[in-house]
Design a protein around this motif. Structure first.
Motif, PDB file in Angstrom:
ATOM      1  N   SER A  33       0.846  -1.202   0.000  1.00 15.17           N
ATOM      2  CA  SER A  33       0.000   0.000   0.000  1.00 15.17           C
ATOM      3  C   SER A  33       0.881   1.251   0.000  1.00 15.17           C
ATOM      4  CB  SER A  33      -0.923   0.012   1.215  1.00 15.17           C
ATOM      5  OG  SER A  33      -0.170   0.053   2.410  1.00 15.17           O
ATOM      6  N   LEU A  58       2.172   2.541  -7.716  1.00 20.03           N
ATOM      7  CA  LEU A  58       0.983   2.928  -6.957  1.00 20.03           C
ATOM      8  C   LEU A  58       0.942   4.443  -6.803  1.00 20.03           C
ATOM      9  CD1 LEU A  58       0.941   0.317  -4.032  1.00 20.03           C
ATOM     10  CD2 LEU A  58      -0.577   0.386  -6.009  1.00 20.03           C
ATOM     11  N   SER A  62      -3.440   4.120  -2.105  1.00 16.13           N
ATOM     12  CA  SER A  62      -3.969   2.954  -2.815  1.00 16.13           C
ATOM     13  C   SER A  62      -3.235   1.703  -2.363  1.00 16.13           C
ATOM     14  CB  SER A  62      -3.824   3.137  -4.331  1.00 16.13           C
ATOM     15  OG  SER A  62      -2.467   3.265  -4.682  1.00 16.13           O
ATOM     16  N   PHE A  64      -1.949  -2.311  -3.798  1.00 12.87           N
ATOM     17  CA  PHE A  64      -1.603  -3.056  -5.011  1.00 12.87           C
ATOM     18  C   PHE A  64      -2.510  -4.269  -5.205  1.00 12.87           C
ATOM     19  CE2 PHE A  64       1.111  -5.914  -7.572  1.00 12.87           C
ATOM     20  CZ  PHE A  64       1.354  -5.062  -8.641  1.00 12.87           C
TER      21      PHE A  64
END
Length: 279
Positions: A33, A58, A62, A64
């Motif tokens: 993340s 990323l 967010s 992955f």
């Protein structure tokens, strides 16, 4: 009674292997993340299988996503950050000056892959920017005498900014601002500045006193001129006839006084008081 039927040994081993592999596989799942303001460089760090290397990018915030691969992430802060460098530089007049320089630098969006693979990842500033930045600062500062630095700090910052922007033009990095921080002179310079300021203050006071004395002298001159002019006017009006007239009037007033005991003996022409000429 039914006889128990045993499983073949191969089947048992296969079953155990599936269970072990499942447990191991679930335990090796990852979900990298990236927080807000960062970009993440996702890469595989293989255990048993997989080729490893770059897996994707990323844009924070967010995730992955879950994967059986051993994926990890390097998060790079893309926001503008201030990097402060401390200097002790020999100025043009051979005095060591201590001061700070502050550079605000950010990373262009979408460049995290290049930052990690080509510029040292999280250590990009120390590996690629820091020493070049310090060199530009030293070169700019050493052109001036120590006494000029405070007055020329904006010119120095501008020169360093232009050079650093040119150096970073083809890279993921962008210079937002450069500022010269506190400038500290050696004790000998500070004392000299204090003495100079004290001398200037004393000189200013002396100049004020001089102006006051000058004005006082002008006033005295004007007063003397006034007195001389008054004396001139008086002298021109004090004739012998005028003085005799004033003397007779004074005698008349004294004679009319009940306490008057003074005896005047008229002398001179027509019994008039004599008045010595003023000329």
């Amino acid at each position: 009674m039914f006889a128990k039927k045993s499983l073949p040994i191969g089947t048992i081993f296969s079953f155990v292997a599936v269970i072990v592999f499942s447990i191991f596989g679930l335990g090796s799942c990852s979900n990298p993340s990236t927080p807000a303001g960062f970009e993440g460089y996702v890469y595989e760090k293989p255990r048993i299988f997989g080729s490893g290397g770059y897996q994707g990018t990323l844009q924070g915030p967010s995730n992955f996503g879950m994967s059986l691969l051993r994926n990890e992430v390097i998060n790079i802060d893309m926001r503008p950050n201030t990097y402060t460098e401390n200097f002790k530089i020999l100025a043009n007049d051979d005095l060591n000056i201590i001061f700070d320089f502050h550079a605000v630098v950010s990373i262009r969006a979408g460049t995290v892959k290049a930052v990690v693979e080509n510029y040292g990842g999280e250590h990009w500033y120390a590996r690629f920017v820091r020493e070049t930045f310090r060199t530009y600062v030293r070169n700019a500062v050493q052109k001036f005498d120590s006494g000029e630095l405070k007055a020329r700090r904006d010119d120095i910052a501008k020169e360093v900014t232009v050079k650093l922007q040119t150096y970073l033009n083809a890279t993921p990095f962008e210079v937002k601002n450069i500022v010269v921080g506190n400038i500290n002179y050696p004790d000998i310079v500070a004392k000299a500045v204090e003495k100079k300021l004290a001398a200037q203050q004393l000189l200013s006071e002396k100049e004020t006193q001089k102006q006051i004395a000058k004005k006082d002298a002008e006033i005295r001159i004007e007063e003397a001129k006034g007195i001389a002019e008054a004396q001139k006017i008086i002298n021109s009006t004090l004739t012998e006839n005028y003085l005799q007239h004033e003397a007779i009037n004074a005698q008349l007033k004294m004679a009319e006084s009940p306490n008057h005991t003074t005896v005047y003996i008229p002398v001179g022409t027509n019994g008039m008081p004599l008045v010595k000429g003023l000329k």
